[in-house]
Scaffold this motif. Structure first.
Motif, mmCIF file in Angstrom:
data_model
loop_
_atom_site.group_PDB
_atom_site.id
_atom_site.type_symbol
_atom_site.label_atom_id
_atom_site.label_comp_id
_atom_site.label_asym_id
_atom_site.label_seq_id
_atom_site.Cartn_x
_atom_site.Cartn_y
_atom_site.Cartn_z
ATOM 1 N N PRO A 1 0.909 -1.337 0.065
ATOM 2 C CA PRO A 1 0.085 -0.037 -0.027
ATOM 3 C C PRO A 1 0.847 1.030 0.017
ATOM 4 O O PRO A 1 0.203 2.250 -0.442
ATOM 5 N N TYR A 2 2.102 1.135 0.461
ATOM 6 C CA TYR A 2 3.055 2.340 0.398
ATOM 7 C C TYR A 2 3.961 2.360 -0.591
ATOM 8 O O TYR A 2 5.094 3.074 -0.305
ATOM 9 N N ARG A 3 3.652 1.671 -1.731
ATOM 10 C CA ARG A 3 4.798 1.734 -2.689
ATOM 11 C C ARG A 3 5.112 2.981 -3.331
ATOM 12 O O ARG A 3 6.198 3.318 -3.915
ATOM 13 N N GLY A 4 4.225 4.129 -3.256
ATOM 14 C CA GLY A 4 4.399 5.265 -3.966
ATOM 15 C C GLY A 4 5.563 6.040 -3.084
ATOM 16 O O GLY A 4 6.672 6.467 -3.668
ATOM 17 N N ARG A 5 5.648 5.927 -1.916
ATOM 18 C CA ARG A 5 6.827 6.375 -0.813
ATOM 19 C C ARG A 5 7.927 5.490 -0.995
ATOM 20 O O ARG A 5 8.870 6.100 -1.022
ATOM 21 N N ALA B 1 11.669 6.868 -2.018
ATOM 22 C CA ALA B 1 12.679 6.436 -1.331
ATOM 23 C C ALA B 1 13.990 5.885 -2.031
ATOM 24 O O ALA B 1 15.163 6.279 -1.892
ATOM 25 N N LEU B 2 13.537 5.047 -2.904
ATOM 26 C CA LEU B 2 14.512 4.386 -4.054
ATOM 27 C C LEU B 2 14.998 5.514 -4.958
ATOM 28 O O LEU B 2 16.242 5.320 -5.134
ATOM 29 N N ILE B 3 14.214 6.546 -5.301
ATOM 30 C CA ILE B 3 14.638 7.435 -6.171
ATOM 31 C C ILE B 3 15.966 8.446 -5.551
ATOM 32 O O ILE B 3 17.007 8.591 -5.888
ATOM 33 N N VAL C 1 11.809 6.375 4.600
ATOM 34 C CA VAL C 1 12.099 5.257 4.868
ATOM 35 C C VAL C 1 11.694 4.859 6.403
ATOM 36 O O VAL C 1 11.007 3.996 6.606
ATOM 37 N N SER C 2 11.990 5.976 7.310
ATOM 38 C CA SER C 2 11.533 5.837 8.804
ATOM 39 C C SER C 2 9.914 5.578 8.749
ATOM 40 O O SER C 2 9.416 5.042 9.398
ATOM 41 N N VAL D 1 12.823 -2.694 8.564
ATOM 42 C CA VAL D 1 12.228 -1.946 7.479
ATOM 43 C C VAL D 1 12.356 -0.395 7.507
ATOM 44 O O VAL D 1 12.607 0.193 6.195
ATOM 45 N N GLY D 2 12.439 0.145 8.579
ATOM 46 C CA GLY D 2 12.602 1.656 8.664
ATOM 47 C C GLY D 2 14.024 2.051 8.760
ATOM 48 O O GLY D 2 14.207 3.481 8.717
ATOM 49 N N SER D 3 15.077 1.085 8.695
ATOM 50 C CA SER D 3 16.370 1.936 8.640
ATOM 51 C C SER D 3 17.403 0.816 8.274
ATOM 52 O O SER D 3 17.943 1.256 7.032
ATOM 53 N N SER D 4 17.364 -0.505 8.524
ATOM 54 C CA SER D 4 18.397 -1.428 7.999
ATOM 55 C C SER D 4 18.662 -1.821 6.538
ATOM 56 O O SER D 4 19.293 -1.683 5.798
ATOM 57 N N ILE D 5 17.252 -2.194 6.309
ATOM 58 C CA ILE D 5 16.989 -2.183 4.599
ATOM 59 C C ILE D 5 17.457 -1.160 3.901
ATOM 60 O O ILE D 5 18.240 -1.209 2.722
#
Length: 600
Positions: free
Chosen positions: A39-43, A47-49, A104-105, A154-158
């Motif tokens: 559901p949060y693929r947009g965010r 983050a990837l960009i 990401v956080s 999910v919020g940091s390490s990845i």
């Protein structure tokens, strides 16, 4: 899971049952989080960009240094512009890093909240038989500790891992562009260093899972003892329980230290091996500069790219340890999330009449508890109860009285025969609709950590304050609530510790009156009270019973003398039924029990 297959299970086994669908090798277990991330693929795309732009910017820094060394120090060159360029690159890099970190956080916190809610909702769907062999402390440990591990990853390490992976790959690519020969030697040495680390990582994952299980054991033990403090202190078992908890904590500590040791060994091996390989390659590069086959700027950029590459590997080693711990945590959470309720609504549930009458029919009902499959709790029980009838169920402990209530509430399904509510088999009803028609007052009513008005309103969430007051007056609870420091707004304490037993019972009765169900179940509602409290509670119960079908479980036969009919049970069977007067004359079990209680 073991609590569903009819076999006895230990308190730990069921919570750690590992369905084939839930067990994934290594970090692949994290794939089970994809539905929560989708559901949060947009965010995630943002983050990837930001990650790609930031990584590309970082990789331009060595090139800027190369130009600064090879061109900036030449006579007449504009050295200042090179430093301005370096500052602009660093500033842009910082902005993209901040954007990535915030995004990401946010994703990590959001997914963790969703996961906690999903697991908690699934636990609320489970029937009591699930918790026969799954400790609530174990569940709470997973809801807190394990979800925190998932949030960290999910919020940091990845994010750090992906950044370091791009840093590593980009660094290797730029090393190849800078000097192919040195790059080839570097790559060969890295492969020699990294391969043994993979084997250590597999062992680390097992230790991570074991460490989390030990922590859960400690949490479950602490929760059990803290909820039984009066008993612990009454038997002066404080020291013994403290020692038992110490043993559990030491076991958790030993496992955690072992895991930390293996992880430290893996990290040291990666960082030492990688940097050793790079130092050796740099020595070769220095020889090339001396021979004139490389410029000083090229060597400087090669050094920086080597540092980026080694730094990326070092962070990847740290992140991999977090990923393995999170993989174990994800497995444990998904085991809870994939647990199917033993009691579920049928695909097309039947519908009760608009005004249910609460007519009950038990036809040859037999039942065994899943945790005790060889013992019949009910054996061929047949009973019909008319609308508005008050029926008392009496008998010695273990006769099956409470089991009867458990089946009526559909906490369990009958093993044989049928149980009908207004002529409809309750297995054909949605359990929520069935339970909405039943009020329950138990021997030890649950009082929540809230004020009096909210505890009563638990019977019907949408009730107005005036309806709550009216229910309290009918249950004779108004008189003591009015004397509380803040009246109905008084906080009652955890489990109602600020109230007496009789006061807690009257709160529970008011809750049942507010619900206004056609069927009322009274489970030993006065057995633990003194004589004065019993009189007050009994008056409240009479108000609750008025105009509805009522089933009463009671050991005190004095409390059931006004019942229309008494059903006597023994060893899971009905052995007598009739009015109190008829049973007294019959000379059976009820008569013998009455001679011990009523005559005395």
């Amino acid at each position: 899971m073991s609590q569903l297959d009819g076999k006895p299970a230990s308190s730990n086994d069921s919570a750690r049952a590992e369905p084939p669908a839930a067990r994934k090798p290594g970090a692949a277990a994290l794939r089970q989080l994809l539905p929560l991330l989708w559901p949060y693929r947009g965010r995630i795309a943002i983050a990837l960009i930001a990650l790609l732009i930031g990584s590309a910017t970082m990789l331009t820094v060595p090139l800027a240094f190369r130009d600064l060394i090879d061109q900036g120090f030449v006579a007449g060159a504009a050295v200042g512009w090179h430093f301005v360029a370096l500052f602009c690159i660093a500033l842009f890099w910082g902005v993209t890093t901040a954007a990535r970190y915030y995004t990401v956080s946010w994703i990590g916190e959001r997914v963790t909240a969703d996961l906690r809610s999903a697991v908690y909702r699934r636990m609320l769907e489970q029937s009591p038989q699930y918790f026969e062999s799954t400790r609530t402390g174990e569940v709470l440990s997973r809801l807190t500790g394990d979800t925190t591990l998932v949030q960290t990853v999910v919020g940091s390490s990845i994010s750090m891992g992906l950044r370091s992976l791009l840093q590593f790959i980009g660094g290797l690519l730029m090393l190849a562009i800078t000097n192919v020969k040195l790059f080839g030697i570097t790559l060969l040495l890295l492969l020699i260093v990294v391969l043994p680390i993979v084997l250590i990582g597999r062992h680390l994952r097992k230790l991570s899972r074991e460490s989390q299980d030990r922590v859960a054991d400690s949490s479950a033990l602490a929760g059990e003892i803290l909820n039984a403090m009066p008993t612990v202190q009454a038997f002066t078992m404080e020291r013994a329980e403290a020692e038992r908890f110490d043993v559990s904590v030491e076991s958790s500590f030993a496992t955690a230290v072992k895991r930390s040791g293996v992880r430290s060994l893996m990290t040291a091996g990666i960082i030492g091996g990688v940097f050793g390989a790079i130092v050796f390659v740099l020595w070769l590069g220095a020889q090339s500069v001396s021979a004139g086959t490389m410029t000083a700027g090229e060597l400087a950029s090669f050094v920086l790219y080597a540092v980026f590459t080694a730094g990326g590997v070092g962070v990847l080693a740290e992140v991999w340890g977090d990923v393995l711990r999170a993989a174990g945590a994800t497995e444990r959470l998904m085991e809870l999330l994939s647990a199917e309720p033993a009691i579920a609504s049928p695909a097309q549930p039947a519908t009760l009449p608009s005004k249910p009458q609460a007519r009950l029919d038990l036809e040859a009902v037999s039942f065994r508890y899943p945790s005790r499959p060889t013992q019949l709790a009910l054996d061929d029980v047949s009973l019909s109860i008319r609308e508005g009838e008050t029926v008392a169920v009496v008998g010695p402990s273990g006769a099956g009285k409470t089991t009867l209530f458990q089946l009526l509430l559909r906490f369990y399904d009958v093993g044989a025969g049928s149980l009908k509510f207004d002529g409809i088999d309750i297995r054909d009803l949605d359990p929520r609709e069935l339970r909405s028609q039943i009020g329950l007052v138990s021997q030890e009513p649950v009082i929540f950590s809230a004020n009096a008005i909210e505890n009563i309103r638990y019977g019907r969430a949408g009730a107005s304050n005036e309806e709550v007051y009216e229910a309290a007056r009918a249950a004779l609870a108004d008189e003591f609530i009015a004397r509380l420091p803040e009246g109905y707004r008084t906080f009652l304490g955890e489990r109602g510790v600020r109230l007496s037993g009789g006061q807690r019972q009257r709160i529970a009765i008011a809750r049942a009156i507010l619900k206004n169900p056609p069927l009322l179940l009274l489970d030993e509602a006065t057995s633990a009270l003194d004589a004065e409290s019993e009189v007050l509670v009994s008056a409240g119960l009479e108000a609750a019973m008025r105009g509805r079908t009522t089933l009463i479980i009671a050991h005190r036969l004095s409390t059931v003398q006004r019942a229309d009919r008494i059903v006597v049970m023994e060893q899971g069977r009905i052995i007598e039924t009739g009015t109190p007067a008829e049973l007294l004359r019959s000379g059976g079990l009820y008569s013998r029990l009455a001679s011990l209680q009523l005559v005395a």
